[in-house]
Motif scaffolding. Sequence first.
Motif, PDB file in Angstrom:
ATOM      1  N   CYS A   1       1.081  -0.658   0.008  1.00  0.00           N
ATOM      2  CA  CYS A   1       0.058  -0.362  -0.318  1.00  0.00           C
ATOM      3  C   CYS A   1       0.734   1.504  -0.223  1.00  0.00           C
ATOM      4  O   CYS A   1       0.867   2.309  -0.634  1.00  0.00           O
ATOM      5  CB  CYS A   1      -0.665  -0.145   1.281  1.00  0.00           C
ATOM      6  SG  CYS A   1      -2.490  -1.168   1.469  1.00  0.00           S
ATOM      7  N   GLU A   2       1.774   1.368   0.771  1.00  0.00           N
ATOM      8  CA  GLU A   2       3.026   2.582   0.909  1.00  0.00           C
ATOM      9  C   GLU A   2       3.578   2.750  -0.671  1.00  0.00           C
ATOM     10  O   GLU A   2       3.304   4.320  -0.852  1.00  0.00           O
ATOM     11  CB  GLU A   2       4.008   1.790   1.771  1.00  0.00           C
ATOM     12  CG  GLU A   2       4.793   3.113   2.293  1.00  0.00           C
ATOM     13  CD  GLU A   2       4.011   4.784   2.114  1.00  0.00           C
ATOM     14  OE1 GLU A   2       4.343   5.753   2.112  1.00  0.00           O
ATOM     15  OE2 GLU A   2       3.218   4.583   2.871  1.00  0.00           O
ATOM     16  N   ALA A   3       3.285   1.889  -0.749  1.00  0.00           N
ATOM     17  CA  ALA A   3       4.233   2.158  -2.606  1.00  0.00           C
ATOM     18  C   ALA A   3       3.824   2.743  -3.286  1.00  0.00           C
ATOM     19  O   ALA A   3       4.094   3.642  -4.230  1.00  0.00           O
ATOM     20  CB  ALA A   3       5.067   0.564  -3.066  1.00  0.00           C
ATOM     21  N   VAL A   4       2.271   1.971  -3.197  1.00  0.00           N
ATOM     22  CA  VAL A   4       1.699   2.375  -4.151  1.00  0.00           C
ATOM     23  C   VAL A   4       0.620   3.706  -3.937  1.00  0.00           C
ATOM     24  O   VAL A   4       1.129   4.726  -5.049  1.00  0.00           O
ATOM     25  CB  VAL A   4      -0.002   2.012  -3.898  1.00  0.00           C
ATOM     26  CG1 VAL A   4      -0.806   2.722  -5.265  1.00  0.00           C
ATOM     27  CG2 VAL A   4       0.600  -0.236  -5.284  1.00  0.00           C
ATOM     28  N   LEU A   5       1.347   3.947  -2.457  1.00  0.00           N
ATOM     29  CA  LEU A   5       0.685   5.742  -2.151  1.00  0.00           C
ATOM     30  C   LEU A   5       1.809   6.742  -2.593  1.00  0.00           C
ATOM     31  O   LEU A   5       1.727   8.073  -3.140  1.00  0.00           O
ATOM     32  CB  LEU A   5       0.362   5.771  -0.586  1.00  0.00           C
ATOM     33  CG  LEU A   5      -0.021   6.843  -0.115  1.00  0.00           C
ATOM     34  CD1 LEU A   5      -1.333   7.102  -0.551  1.00  0.00           C
ATOM     35  CD2 LEU A   5       0.192   6.999   1.841  1.00  0.00           C
ATOM     36  N   GLU A   6       2.962   6.172  -2.701  1.00  0.00           N
ATOM     37  CA  GLU A   6       4.678   6.654  -2.996  1.00  0.00           C
ATOM     38  C   GLU A   6       3.738   7.584  -4.138  1.00  0.00           C
ATOM     39  O   GLU A   6       4.358   8.163  -4.742  1.00  0.00           O
ATOM     40  CB  GLU A   6       5.646   5.983  -3.153  1.00  0.00           C
ATOM     41  CG  GLU A   6       5.868   6.175  -1.087  1.00  0.00           C
ATOM     42  CD  GLU A   6       7.335   5.374  -1.519  1.00  0.00           C
ATOM     43  OE1 GLU A   6       8.260   4.973  -1.966  1.00  0.00           O
ATOM     44  OE2 GLU A   6       6.932   4.127  -0.163  1.00  0.00           O
ATOM     45  N   ILE A   7       3.555   6.346  -5.187  1.00  0.00           N
ATOM     46  CA  ILE A   7       3.131   6.677  -6.430  1.00  0.00           C
ATOM     47  C   ILE A   7       2.679   8.188  -6.779  1.00  0.00           C
ATOM     48  O   ILE A   7       2.777   9.585  -7.718  1.00  0.00           O
ATOM     49  CB  ILE A   7       2.262   6.035  -7.668  1.00  0.00           C
ATOM     50  CG1 ILE A   7       3.840   4.825  -8.022  1.00  0.00           C
ATOM     51  CG2 ILE A   7       2.232   6.339  -8.882  1.00  0.00           C
ATOM     52  CD1 ILE A   7       2.911   3.320  -7.999  1.00  0.00           C
ATOM     53  N   GLY A   8       1.532   8.150  -5.851  1.00  0.00           N
ATOM     54  CA  GLY A   8       0.426   9.399  -6.010  1.00  0.00           C
ATOM     55  C   GLY A   8       1.512  10.553  -5.159  1.00  0.00           C
ATOM     56  O   GLY A   8       1.243  11.890  -5.916  1.00  0.00           O
ATOM     57  N   ASN A   9       1.937  10.390  -4.044  1.00  0.00           N
ATOM     58  CA  ASN A   9       3.048  11.436  -3.845  1.00  0.00           C
ATOM     59  C   ASN A   9       3.587  12.099  -5.159  1.00  0.00           C
ATOM     60  O   ASN A   9       4.201  12.712  -4.464  1.00  0.00           O
ATOM     61  CB  ASN A   9       3.816  11.442  -2.451  1.00  0.00           C
ATOM     62  CG  ASN A   9       2.753  10.777  -1.067  1.00  0.00           C
ATOM     63  OD1 ASN A   9       1.937  11.543  -1.493  1.00  0.00           O
ATOM     64  ND2 ASN A   9       3.635   9.470  -0.547  1.00  0.00           N
ATOM     65  N   ALA A  10       4.695  11.495  -5.720  1.00  0.00           N
ATOM     66  CA  ALA A  10       5.463  11.975  -6.746  1.00  0.00           C
ATOM     67  C   ALA A  10       4.568  12.802  -7.836  1.00  0.00           C
ATOM     68  O   ALA A  10       5.366  13.255  -8.400  1.00  0.00           O
ATOM     69  CB  ALA A  10       5.972  10.268  -6.727  1.00  0.00           C
TER      70      ALA A  10
END
Length: 578
Positions: free
Chosen positions: A477-486
């Motif tokens: 989940c955190e890795a996918v959220l990092e896509i949103g942050n990026a």
Amino acid sequence: MAARVNYSVQNTLFLLNPLNYSINAKTTHFKTGINFSKNLMFPRKLRRPTFCTCAISNNDLQSSEAAETFVLTTPLYYVNAPPHMGSAYTTIAADAIARFQRLLGKKVIFVTGTDEHGEKIAASAAAAGSTPSEHCDVISQAYKTLWKDLEITHDKFIRTTDPKHEGIVKEFYSRVLAKGDIYRADYEGLYCVNCEEYKDEKELLDNNCCPTHLKPCIERKEDNYFFALSKYQKQLEENLTQNPKFVQPPFRLNEVQSWIKSGLKDFSISRASVDWGIPVPNDNKQTIYVWFDALLGYISALSAENEQPDLQTAVSSGWPASLHLIGKDILRFHAVYWPAMLMSAGVDLPKKVFGHGFLTKDGMKMGKSLGNTLEPNELVHNFGSDAVRYFFLREVEFGSDGDYSEERFINIVNAHLANTIGNLLNRTLGLLKKNCQSTLVVDSAVAAEGNALKDTIEKLVEKARIHYENLSLSSACEAVLEIGNAGNAYMDENAPWTRFKQGGAASEAAAKDLVIILEAMRIVAIALSPVAPSFCWRIYEQLGYSKDHFNTVTWVSLSSQTHTHTLAYNLIVCTYVN
């Protein structure tokens, strides 16, 4: 390849339907949905919806090779009481794993169900003034209803009162008996009714209390049939030595090895005092012990509905299981008793047993006596299935104990799903709607060339895949959220709204930025779909895709290595329809 991307102005709340109203995190009683920041709100008036068509073929997304089978199971839940958050948590996690494995193109057989025999069931039915059969029907249906509300995509739901299950249990029992591993003897000891298990005094608390249920065990003496568990001690030890990943996480493996090394004792597999159960073959005065019965549900579930119950046929329909997902309180049954039983019957062992932790509420163990139980039906009703699924899978490190608090639940869902992912989608589509008047043709192969965001996303997609495969659901989940942050950072850094105002080459550059960010949103929608399926479908829908396409997309479509699978590396036509 071309795609026609259109946008309908819609409130972010739509993505988390039925969370259609704001909520104050300080409120103590919640009747509505998750709070979204005001700057994320679009006007409530909906525009005429438009759609996107894409020329990607679903056939391109499927492997030409025969799909690998992946069988995973939850426990068969005991129906002495309605479902609680602990059982919902296990099943949510199993569903996320099942959905991810389907994204990999595997043939998934997801098994769940209910364990419906035993002393506790009869007692619960009597207390409710019903028969055991009536009681089981009601509670089993409650599980099915909750699984539907939580969007659980199980393939098999087995009830241990199903006739086909009884036939397979009796055949299995007879096979173990023929092996010489069942014998009759008197047994006297301390018995926990809630565990349906005899206990060793050394594992009990003061006053002979069960460490799990905190209730005194009772003295009981019975003439029972026993399974020769001690005969398989060496084989069990060898199995763990040769296959250390059989029990996960690693600290659970240490527990199991400790149990085995301390010496295994034969255990009773029948009850003379329990009528509500499967009769022992050739001895109708005794019924088969509930665990010897229920564990076979993982195999009996594999047989076809109208098929004559047959152990070998069921085994050949998908066994061995790729993964047993269980709570840590039933680890001994699945990692010690069950493998020994299968060894005796000449049936392959499951590939992996994963024991997750317990849930607490506000730092305290949950219990009706404390008045702090967490009702899954209420959570889903108040906040929707996506919010419930996301919070527990993101905030609880899978395998360890985890805590729930209402305030943290609301803050996490708002911050991650609304303010990060929802915000990025709305900002991008808002700019597309405002600035792509009529038709804008963008060669996204050129747009993505040498782009740092594309490289970042590729790394995060691979990171998410590895975490999913390792059952590190929170990290996925955190890795996918990092896509949103990026994506949000890229938007802020490039400020396409300013470039659109400048016109000319700057406007063309801004359009390329939108194409790249929209592709990032498509990737988020797929990569997070195992965890929050409806939320991700609504993102996908706003990007213009059909439900059929969403249901058939695979993980390979996230890879930039195969250009025909990824919109960002093909020609995109962006059109806003007034």
